[in-house]
Design an enzyme around this catalytic site. Structure first.
Site, PDB file in Angstrom:
ATOM      1  N   ASP A 198       4.939 -19.679  42.878  1.00 37.89           N
ATOM      2  CA  ASP A 198       3.969 -18.675  42.917  1.00 37.89           C
ATOM      3  C   ASP A 198       2.802 -19.259  42.602  1.00 37.89           C
ATOM      4  O   ASP A 198       2.438 -20.424  41.775  1.00 37.89           O
ATOM      5  CB  ASP A 198       4.346 -17.645  41.925  1.00 37.89           C
ATOM      6  CG  ASP A 198       5.609 -16.941  42.343  1.00 37.89           C
ATOM      7  OD1 ASP A 198       5.768 -16.380  43.273  1.00 37.89           O
ATOM      8  OD2 ASP A 198       6.667 -16.965  41.437  1.00 37.89           O
ATOM      9  N   ASP A 244       5.499 -17.869  48.370  1.00 37.19           N
ATOM     10  CA  ASP A 244       6.376 -17.125  47.471  1.00 37.19           C
ATOM     11  C   ASP A 244       5.158 -15.962  47.165  1.00 37.19           C
ATOM     12  O   ASP A 244       4.503 -15.666  47.852  1.00 37.19           O
ATOM     13  CB  ASP A 244       6.839 -17.709  46.401  1.00 37.19           C
ATOM     14  CG  ASP A 244       7.845 -16.711  45.926  1.00 37.19           C
ATOM     15  OD1 ASP A 244       8.027 -15.628  46.360  1.00 37.19           O
ATOM     16  OD2 ASP A 244       8.651 -17.315  44.582  1.00 37.19           O
ATOM     17  N   ASP A 294       3.169 -13.464  39.407  1.00 35.21           N
ATOM     18  CA  ASP A 294       4.380 -12.831  38.982  1.00 35.21           C
ATOM     19  C   ASP A 294       4.200 -12.524  37.408  1.00 35.21           C
ATOM     20  O   ASP A 294       3.857 -13.556  36.747  1.00 35.21           O
ATOM     21  CB  ASP A 294       5.451 -13.708  39.452  1.00 35.21           C
ATOM     22  CG  ASP A 294       6.182 -13.628  40.537  1.00 35.21           C
ATOM     23  OD1 ASP A 294       5.480 -12.669  41.470  1.00 35.21           O
ATOM     24  OD2 ASP A 294       7.302 -13.909  41.173  1.00 35.21           O
ATOM     25  N   ARG A 298       3.895  -5.413  47.567  1.00 36.16           N
ATOM     26  CA  ARG A 298       4.155  -5.784  46.009  1.00 36.16           C
ATOM     27  C   ARG A 298       2.573  -5.882  45.428  1.00 36.16           C
ATOM     28  O   ARG A 298       2.063  -6.787  45.096  1.00 36.16           O
ATOM     29  CB  ARG A 298       4.616  -7.014  45.946  1.00 36.16           C
ATOM     30  CG  ARG A 298       6.312  -7.161  46.356  1.00 36.16           C
ATOM     31  CD  ARG A 298       6.583  -8.299  46.010  1.00 36.16           C
ATOM     32  NE  ARG A 298       8.076  -8.398  46.451  1.00 36.16           N
ATOM     33  CZ  ARG A 298       8.986  -9.306  46.265  1.00 36.16           C
ATOM     34  NH1 ARG A 298       8.666 -10.381  45.691  1.00 36.16           N
ATOM     35  NH2 ARG A 298      10.178  -9.402  46.730  1.00 36.16           N
TER      36      ARG A 298
END
Length: 432
Positions: free
Chosen positions: A213, A252, A256, A309
């Protein structure tokens, strides 16, 4: 050993250069004006990161702990300096974590063509995860890349881009198990995984899975992520090849917030042209670490042409208000993912949907959890997101009322004004 210089800017007018086991001093020039953004702290009441002790990062750093870096190696060196006293790291220009290219990380004997031949579904099938020599060599290569592209951010740190063109490409900022971190004014290009793994058991036709990430908040508290631009840059998903009939996914997430992270404010950022964008809570089974945590505020961010997301939420009390979502005509999955034990409040956001995209898709039910959605506008008109979702997806009914009322908000703008406001002020290079 490669020579790495890290300039220290401050009243003491000293610079340090790391040439081996010892640090040496060299002259440098002070720049008080350039230091101002680095000394800013999160305002009181500005989201969950202002709760309790608040978030100041390295604002109180002594001159000896103010570093100016121009390469990825210098950034990692500045972050590795011992001690948890406040530090400021100023980024000048674009730091490239993978300048040497993917070949620099390849384990001896790894051969992608041999990998493709060994695990072709026509040979390997879809029932068993891949194993054997080439998978072991791929994993070793991936480990080498991971070691090179991750930078671990210590407690009481501010990382700030200098000017309008500072950023990181190919690197992953790891904010892990620490308190009081600020990251501002960076254009962060998503790391490109050189060695994705083929998983034939992922879905009916298998899938390529990637790591890295752009930024991970992992078990950390009091984190402020502000005025950054997250992008796939020169390597959008549309530019990536396919193998075995599946996209060779080398990205990715962009951000996060996971594994017991808590008290995070994400403000005035741009998240653009990405698939799996922002995840809050990464597992339904992580209740022991995540329950009662993952409190995150998202405000005045631009989510432009992202697939999904934005965010997906598990467990956390997440306050998402005054964000602008620009949705493309094709490829869109959803914006707000309602996950296990989540308590999302989505208020006064603005959505600009392309023709043919139905507003019922803005919410996505992953697990049964209540959600508050009020005062949101779609293409300039107020829309009850919960009602249109439940009407469009009668088999995925969402419940109203997240069960809490956010109070940590310094300003709430009229949602119809949000597109112009966020478009003018969000992202890297726009600090005031």
């Amino acid at each position: 050993m490669r020579h790495t210089r890290i300039r220290v800017v401050g009243a003491a007018a000293l610079a340090l250069s790391f040439t081996g086991p010892a640090w040496t001093a060299q002259p440098a020039t002070a720049s008080p004006a350039a230091a101002e953004p680095a000394r800013q702290v999160l305002p009181a009441g500005d989201g969950w990161a202002s709760e309790g002790t608040g978030t100041s990062g390295g604002a109180a750093a002594d001159a000896s702990r103010v570093f100016t870096v121009t390469t990825w190696e210098e950034l990692r060196g500045a972050l590795a300096v011992a001690g948890t006293e406040p530090r400021i790291v100023k980024v000048v220009g674009t730091l490239n974590a993978t300048a040497a290219g993917c070949a620099a990380f390849e384990a001896p004997g790894y051969d992608f063509e041999a990998y493709l031949a060994a695990y072709d579904p026509a040979v390997w099938g879809y029932e068993t995860e891949v194993s054997g020599e080439q998978e072991d060599l791929r994993a070793a290569s991936a480990k080498a890349q991971g070691k090179a592209v991750k930078a671990y951010v210590p407690a009481n740190t501010t990382i700030v881009g200098v000017g309008r063109n500072a950023g990181i490409t190919g690197g992953s900022l790891q904010i892990q198990g620490v308190d009081n971190v600020v990251v501002r004014n960076l254009t962060v290009e998503s790391p490109l995984d050189c060695f994705p793994q083929w998983d034939p058991t992922d879905g009916a036709t298998g899938a390529w899975n990637s790591e890295y990430d752009s930024m991970v908040v992992y078990g950390s508290t009091h984190v402020w992520v502000d005025h950054n631009t997250f992008t796939d840059g020169a390597h959008p998903d549309s530019s990536l090849p396919s193998y075995y009939g599946e996209p060779y996914q080398q990205h990715d997430g962009e951000l996060d917030i996971v594994r017991g992270a808590d008290l995070v404010t994400v403000s005035w950022n741009v998240f653009a042209d990405h698939d799996k964008t922002l995840m809050i809570g990464n597992s339904d089974s992580a209740g022991a670490t995540d329950r009662g945590r993952l409190r995150v505020t998202l405000h005045h961010n631009l989510f432009e042409n992202v697939v999904e997301r934005a965010p997906r939420v598990r467990f956390g009390k997440v306050d998402a208000y005054n964000n602008h979502f620009v949705v493309a005509a094709t490829g869109y999955a959803y914006s707000f993912g309602i996950g296990f034990e989540s308590q999302l409040v989505a208020e006064k956001n603005a959505f600009t949907l392309a023709d043919g995209v139905q507003p019922g898709k803005i919410l996505k039910k992953w697990k049964d959890a209540p959600v508050t959605a009020a005062g949101n506008v779609v293409n300039g008109a107020q829309v009850d997101l919960l009602a249109v979702h439940n009407a469009q997806f009668p088999d995925e009914i969402l419940r109203a009322d997240a069960g809490w009322t956010p109070s940590l908000r310094t300003r709430v703008d009229v949602p119809r004004a949000v597109p112009a406001l966020v478009g003018h002020r969000a992202g890297a290079g726009r600090l005031r």
